[in-house]
Design an enzyme around this catalytic site. Structure first.
Site, PDB file in Angstrom:
ATOM      1  N   ASN A  63      -2.370   0.204   7.651  1.00  0.00           N
ATOM      2  CA  ASN A  63      -2.672   0.348   6.076  1.00  0.00           C
ATOM      3  C   ASN A  63      -4.098  -0.661   5.532  1.00  0.00           C
ATOM      4  O   ASN A  63      -5.105  -0.336   6.206  1.00  0.00           O
ATOM      5  CB  ASN A  63      -1.350  -0.226   5.462  1.00  0.00           C
ATOM      6  CG  ASN A  63      -0.551  -1.416   5.824  1.00  0.00           C
ATOM      7  OD1 ASN A  63      -0.033  -1.597   6.950  1.00  0.00           O
ATOM      8  ND2 ASN A  63      -0.525  -2.109   5.031  1.00  0.00           N
ATOM      9  N   ASP A  64      -3.673  -1.780   5.129  1.00  0.00           N
ATOM     10  CA  ASP A  64      -4.938  -2.541   4.252  1.00  0.00           C
ATOM     11  C   ASP A  64      -5.905  -2.837   5.417  1.00  0.00           C
ATOM     12  O   ASP A  64      -5.758  -3.178   6.472  1.00  0.00           O
ATOM     13  CB  ASP A  64      -4.568  -3.771   3.679  1.00  0.00           C
ATOM     14  CG  ASP A  64      -3.411  -3.593   2.797  1.00  0.00           C
ATOM     15  OD1 ASP A  64      -2.770  -2.287   2.688  1.00  0.00           O
ATOM     16  OD2 ASP A  64      -3.041  -4.708   2.388  1.00  0.00           O
ATOM     17  N   PRO A  65      -7.306  -2.615   4.813  1.00  0.00           N
ATOM     18  CA  PRO A  65      -8.496  -3.309   5.702  1.00  0.00           C
ATOM     19  C   PRO A  65      -8.479  -4.818   5.546  1.00  0.00           C
ATOM     20  O   PRO A  65      -7.840  -5.298   4.359  1.00  0.00           O
ATOM     21  CB  PRO A  65      -9.715  -2.790   4.943  1.00  0.00           C
ATOM     22  CG  PRO A  65      -9.245  -2.514   3.464  1.00  0.00           C
ATOM     23  CD  PRO A  65      -7.798  -1.925   3.880  1.00  0.00           C
TER      24      PRO A  65
END
Ligand code: NAG
Ligand code: NAG
Ligand code: NAG
Length: 581
Positions: free
Chosen positions: A54-56
């Site tokens: 998911n998130d960078p």
């Protein structure tokens, strides 16, 4: 097509001895070899070899090497009980070397998970990572880590600050509503600041913390930005942008012709506002009073499938670069079968528009090294006699396409009228997709289309005239309603207005990055961005086609078009990965 051998080798090596959170990945992952012959795997968008992303996190440039970290479940293609920091490095933001996970549970202050965070480069060129730990009591606390060996250009190993956590949830903020520290910036008084996303009684906010030594942090009494009834703000980002320039700025710049961008993620979207920042009172004043409230008037980085983004300043090219997580829109069962879930947007340069009222985003120039087999077209009219034109000679499933449409004979009388101030652009795109004929529009591209166009994703424009403001309005849509004949796929359509003055310039441009299951669309040189995920049953690989189309009653002309096949980006394994394991 994809280099199966290198990808498989990579997965195999990646499994060896990657011991995160005390479990051995070898026991958990087995990779069927046909996994990478599957149709939805991308050719040039960032993906780990397998599992959930998911998130960078913590993007940065250190000693000529780009570092990219990401939220990663090492055990499955679903969001899991343990999320750690995956890590990859690159010299050009295009081709990547996968490394071992960088940050994973080791201490009381992050024993359940290591969630999102950001990099700050301290004077003396020392990277610092602020991140959220889920501690042994599942509290969201903020932690600090730094590279073990600054002489290792890949910064493979990270050490945790012995006195983590550095920040615990403030009174009135629930233990599970306090996360995602931003990159820190230094004010004129020499103090470091950063923001953390939070929620107090369902009101979202970005709290500011200050520090002299980066280890002891004190909360400023009022948040830098907040809004009622938005829920927890995630992944807040706060950075300066210079006026009248496409350059980026170091996050600590606050003087000169500078505006600041405040971005927060909530309700599934990344919202931003531009304003002025006074570090002396930790005061951020959004221009035009536009706060981040999640209304139709608020600005978003991307009006499609794009979330939890993070930017960094790339001082080698004086630009600010933005990464965003692109979730799947197929089912969890599909993800488990694919063995992976989640993409990253292609890195985008971000700057402020000349109007000063919005941001512009554009894929970083390095992407052009992947282009090949250019196909060009000029002055091609699309009207009811010939509404569709097939763009041939490129790999339509892995392409970069720029196209401009000219609207000759545009008049107010002949244009559909609409009160745009009360319009919901996404609802308009849903009600009036590519099959709903208008006057000027719908016209645009059909991507990932089958030959018979039973499957097609239409990215198009529709022109309206708004009597109230006496202006043309351009609606941009990504119509996914026919993107696949498969079931259990979210085919919600997306839409947004594009700020373009058609009275003075009757041309509209569109760029699309097409990569198997992702289409990133940039309207009018990056003024409006819409990212879509698509899962066609038939229109994949060599069976995908690309068309330009016009389903309006008025003719439009393709004034110019360039389309390229895109080479695969290289994703390789670091040869030294855990040979010591
Ligand atoms: C630090 O990294 C450099 C470059 O990779 C290496 O030569 C050196 O041995 C490393 N030092 C330690 C203490 O691991
Ligand atoms: C930016 O450019 C516009 C028009 O080109 C001009 O009106 C404005 O003053 C400029 N702003 C700054 C801060 O230089
Ligand atoms: C144009 O509209 C007609 C119906 O009005 C529809 O059958 C056709 O598929 C549309 N074309 C595209 C490219 O969507």
């Amino acid at each position: 097509m994809k280099s199966l051998v290198s990808i498989l080798a990579l997965c195999f090596l990646g499994i060896i001895g990657t011991e995160a959170a005390g479990r051995n990945l070898k026991d958990v992952i087995s990779l069927p070899s046909q996994r990478f012959q599957q149709p939805y795997r991308t050719g040039y968008h960032f993906q780990p070899p397998n599992n959930w992303m998911n998130d960078p996190n913590g993007p940065m440039l250190y000693e000529g090497v780009y570092h990219f970290f990401y939220q990663y479940n090492p055990y499955a293609a679903t969001f899991g009980d343990v999320i750690i920091w995956g890590h990859a490095v690159s010299y050009d933001l295009v081709n990547w070397i996968h490394l071992d996970p960088a940050i994973y549970p080791t201490h009381e202050a992050d024993s359940k998970s290591c969630w999102s965070g950001s990099a700050t480069i301290l004077p003396g060129n020392i990277p610092m990572m602020l991140y959220t730990g889920s501690d042994s009591k599942s509290r969201q606390v903020q932690d600090l880590a730094w590279p073990k060996n600054l002489s290792d250009p890949f910064l493979r190993e990270w050490v945790k600050y012995e006195h983590n956590p550095i920040i615990t949830p403030p009174d009135g903020v629930k233990d599970d509503c306090f996360r995602d520290p931003s990159t820190a910036w230094k004010g004129p008084d020499g103090l470091w600041r950063m923001v953390v996303g939070a929620d107090r009684d369902n009101n979202g906010m970005a709290y500011v913390y200050q520090s002299t030594d980066f280890k002891t942090w004190t909360r400023y009494d009022h948040p830098l930005s907040s809004a009622e009834a938005t829920g927890t703000w995630e992944c807040p980002d706060f950075y300066p942008v210079p006026l009248n320039s496409t350059n980026g700025l170091d996050t600590s710049t606050y003087s000169g012709s500078v505006m600041h961008v405040m971005k927060a993620g909530f309700q599934g979207h990344d919202w931003y506002t531009i304003g002025t920042y006074s570090p002396d009172r930790e005061n951020f004043l959004p221009q035009n009073g536009l706060r981040l409230s999640g209304s139709n008037l608020d600005l978003r980085y991307d009006y499609g499938n794009f979330y939890a983004s993070k930017s960094f300043f790339d001082d080698s090219k004086n630009r600010r670069v933005l990464w965003g997580w692109i979730p799947e829109s197929d089912s969890q069962e599909d993800d488990i079968e694919k063995g992976w879930a989640g993409l990253q947007s292609f890195p985008r340069a971000v700057w402020i528009d000349r109007s000063g009222s919005q941001l512009i985003q554009w894929p970083v120039e390095e992407i052009e090294t992947l282009r090949q087999n250019e196909v060009k077209l000029e002055n091609k009219k699309l009207d009811s006699a010939s509404p569709v034109y097939e763009i041939q000679g490129i790999t339509a499933s892995q392409a970069d396409v720029t196209i401009s449409f000219k609207l000759e004979g545009l008049t107010i009388e002949d244009t559909e009228h609409l009160d745009t101030t009360s319009a919901d652009p996404q609802a308009l795109c849903t009600e009036r997709g590519a099959s709903s004929k208008g006057a000027f529009g719908p016209f645009g591209l059909l991507a990932m289309a089958s030959k018979d166009r039973e499957e097609q994703t239409a990215i198009f424009f529709r022109v309206f005239y708004d009597q109230k403001i006496k202006r043309y309005s351009v609606l941009m849509c990504s119509d996914l309603s026919r993107s696949t004949v498969r079931s259990n796929i979210d085919t919600t359509s997306y839409g947004a207005f594009v700020d373009i003055d058609l009275q003075n310039n009757n041309e509209i441009s569109l760029r699309n990055l097409i990569d198997h299951s992702i289409i990133e669309s940039f309207g009018e040189e990056g003024k409006t961005c819409i990212t879509s995920r698509v899962y066609p049953k038939f229109a994949y690989n060599e069976d995908a086609h690309l068309f330009a189309f016009n389903n309006g009653t008025r003719s439009v002309t393709i004034s110019k078009m360039s389309a390229w096949s895109m080479k695969d980006a290289e994703f390789v394994i670091d040869q030294t990965v855990k040979s010591a394991a």
